[in-house]
Design an enzyme around this catalytic site. Structure first.
Site, PDB file in Angstrom:
ATOM      1  N   GLY A 204       4.168 -25.107 -15.172  1.00 23.00           N
ATOM      2  CA  GLY A 204       4.152 -24.011 -16.222  1.00 23.00           C
ATOM      3  C   GLY A 204       4.167 -23.983 -17.164  1.00 23.00           C
ATOM      4  O   GLY A 204       4.307 -24.738 -17.448  1.00 23.00           O
ATOM      5  N   ASN A 205       4.238 -22.874 -17.854  1.00 20.00           N
ATOM      6  CA  ASN A 205       3.849 -23.482 -19.699  1.00 20.00           C
ATOM      7  C   ASN A 205       5.500 -21.830 -19.770  1.00 20.00           C
ATOM      8  O   ASN A 205       5.395 -21.007 -19.512  1.00 20.00           O
ATOM      9  CB  ASN A 205       2.538 -22.886 -20.646  1.00 20.00           C
ATOM     10  CG  ASN A 205       1.781 -21.790 -19.983  1.00 20.00           C
ATOM     11  OD1 ASN A 205       2.947 -20.998 -20.284  1.00 20.00           O
ATOM     12  ND2 ASN A 205       0.846 -22.037 -18.974  1.00 20.00           N
ATOM     13  N   ARG A 206       5.319 -22.431 -21.404  1.00 18.91           N
ATOM     14  CA  ARG A 206       6.459 -21.325 -21.874  1.00 18.91           C
ATOM     15  C   ARG A 206       5.649 -20.073 -22.204  1.00 18.91           C
ATOM     16  O   ARG A 206       6.926 -19.584 -23.312  1.00 18.91           O
ATOM     17  CB  ARG A 206       7.237 -21.774 -22.988  1.00 18.91           C
ATOM     18  CG  ARG A 206       7.949 -22.860 -22.846  1.00 18.91           C
ATOM     19  CD  ARG A 206       8.033 -24.065 -23.725  1.00 18.91           C
ATOM     20  NE  ARG A 206       8.915 -24.890 -23.664  1.00 18.91           N
ATOM     21  CZ  ARG A 206      10.237 -25.793 -22.696  1.00 18.91           C
ATOM     22  NH1 ARG A 206      10.985 -24.531 -22.363  1.00 18.91           N
ATOM     23  NH2 ARG A 206      10.189 -26.854 -22.348  1.00 18.91           N
ATOM     24  N   ALA A 271      -2.002 -17.607 -21.571  1.00 18.91           N
ATOM     25  CA  ALA A 271      -2.073 -19.141 -21.508  1.00 18.91           C
ATOM     26  C   ALA A 271      -2.211 -20.051 -20.282  1.00 18.91           C
ATOM     27  O   ALA A 271      -1.476 -20.080 -19.316  1.00 18.91           O
ATOM     28  CB  ALA A 271      -0.976 -20.114 -21.455  1.00 18.91           C
TER      29      ALA A 271
END
Ligand code: CTP
Length: 404
Positions: A204-206, A271
């Site tokens: 995943g990402n932030r 994102a």
């Protein structure tokens, strides 16, 4: 304005009296329509005195009205319908169109906007069937206000308190103000995507989703019908926004392409993960049997690029997170992904971007000079971006979706 106030049979019904007082104070005319159970919580005479009008009651079913269809007359009088408090029972009946009493029959004939303020015990509110009804109403453009977290009648705390009357009045006022994006359909994506490795792990990402949620809220505030496609984030749905929760890039792609088909604008603030694990383990990978190293990845399709062919008529807005030459990279991305606007930020800068409530961006457009917005709250960036979107859409003329 003429407000029909439907009052459901819950303890929060006593707050309806205050709501009537506030609405009258703001110069609105109010007709109260308490359900039979509501009159156990708030006296009909109180409502009648505060509103200065006869109530709309079940007496409409009795002979003696000279054959007049009172619910149709009442609906024609109504410019906005507000249901506060909306009990679980009322939410279900309003969402399904079950019209067994004067309030629900009148509601079906109201042409204007609906504002619904749910109130119930937190455990009832959490039930999936209640949430489904709320979601169905929201999908149809109903503005849902609250509920809020706090002390419940049972003495416990939870989500379920009716929104404060001042908030409900603000929502009614907003609903009556035709916004510059009235009749426009806007799709916004927000947050990260999670790409599963096995049933418990993911890549995943932030991304916090705050930028996309701020854009959705701003667009809804301007009167647009907003569909917000959200990756896994912990943010409340902005008022008046239809939200679809997704997890993976593939799910986001499917939801976005479907929603974009008749949209006036699509804002890709999410994102989206560029890669996903090439294979997803069907069961949790045990420590002793680590996945083959290195983890093989597969490319995800680029949703924004696909929108150029899937929604060619829509204004398409992309985001670009860059670490190099911002203008060169962003303009190349605008060209490559075939969008009309691109919001670019330098992710190497400190204190802005993903986890921050602030951002610093430059908005590049096909036509016109780039617009640099120095560090400021994401809500303000959303406002400026929506100014540009509103302006571009106005230049393109009326929505192809208008009049449907
Ligand atoms: N985006 C998308 N689908 C993807 C990846 C990104 O629609 N699979 C969208 C994002 O929502 C954003 C824009 O494309 O609006 C830019 O994403 P970014 O990651 O900055 O661009 P990339 O194409 O990944 O370019 P690069 O990583 O090479 O800079």
């Amino acid at each position: 304005m003429r407000v029909l106030l439907g009052i459901g049979g819950g303890i929060a019904a006593y707050k309806a009296a205050e709501l009537v007082r506030l609405l009258r104070g703001d110069g609105h005319e109010v007709c109260c329509c308490p359900t039979r159970h509501a009159t156990a919580f708030v006296a009909p005479l109180t409502l009648e005195v505060l509103s200065g009008r006869p109530l709309l009651t079940e007496a409409y079913l009795e002979p003696g009205t000279g054959g007049r269809e009172e619910h149709i007359d009442a609906a024609a009088w109504t410019e906005v319908l507000c249901v506060a408090p909306a009990t679980a029972d009322l939410l279900a009946r309003l969402s399904l169109g079950i019209a067994g009493d004067v309030l629900t029959t009148t509601a079906l004939a109201v042409a204007g906007p609906w504002i619904v303020a749910p109130a119930m015990h937190g455990r009832m509110w959490a039930q999936p069937q209640v949430q489904e009804h709320v979601e169905r109403l929201r999908t149809r453009g109903v503005r849902i206000v609250g509920p809020e977290y706090g002390a419940l009648a049972s003495g416990e705390s939870g989500w379920g308190r009716m929104a404060e009357p001042t908030k409900i009045v603000a929502e009614i006022t907003a609903a009556l103000r035709p916004g510059p994006l009235q009749d426009r359909r806007i799709v916004v994506t927000a947050g990260p995507t999670y790409e599963p490795i096995d049933p418990v792990r993911f890549l995943g990402n932030r991304s916090s989703g705050r930028m996309g949620f701020a854009i959705a809220a701003e667009a809804a505030g301007r009167g647009a019908a907003v569909t917000l496609i959200a990756g896994p984030v912990a943010l409340p749905t902005p008022g008046g926004v239809r939200r679809l929760d997704v997890e993976t890039a593939a799910e986001m792609r499917q939801a976005t392409l479907a929603a974009a088909a008749d949209a006036d604008a699509v804002v890709m603030a999410a994102a989206v993960a560029d890669f996903r694990p090439a294979a997803v383990a069907p069961v949790k990978i045990k420590k002793g049997e680590a996945p083959p190293a290195p983890l093989a990845l597969a490319r995800n399709p680029d949703i924004l690029t696909e929108l150029a062919t899937a929604a060619p008529g829509a204004l398409r807005v992309g985001f670009a997170a860059e670490t190099g030459d911002l203008a060169r990279e962003a303009l190349a991305k605008l060209e490559r992904k075939g969008c009309d606007l691109i919001v670019a930020n330098d992710v190497s800068a400190e204190g802005i971007g993903f986890a921050s409530p602030d951002n610093e961006v430059t908005i590049f457009r096909r036509r016109g000079e780039p617009l640099f917005l120095s560090r400021r709250p994401k809500e303000e960036i959303a406002r400026t971006l929506l100014d540009l979107v509103t302006q571009e859409l106005a230049e393109r003329g009326p929505s192809p979706a208008a009049g449907r």
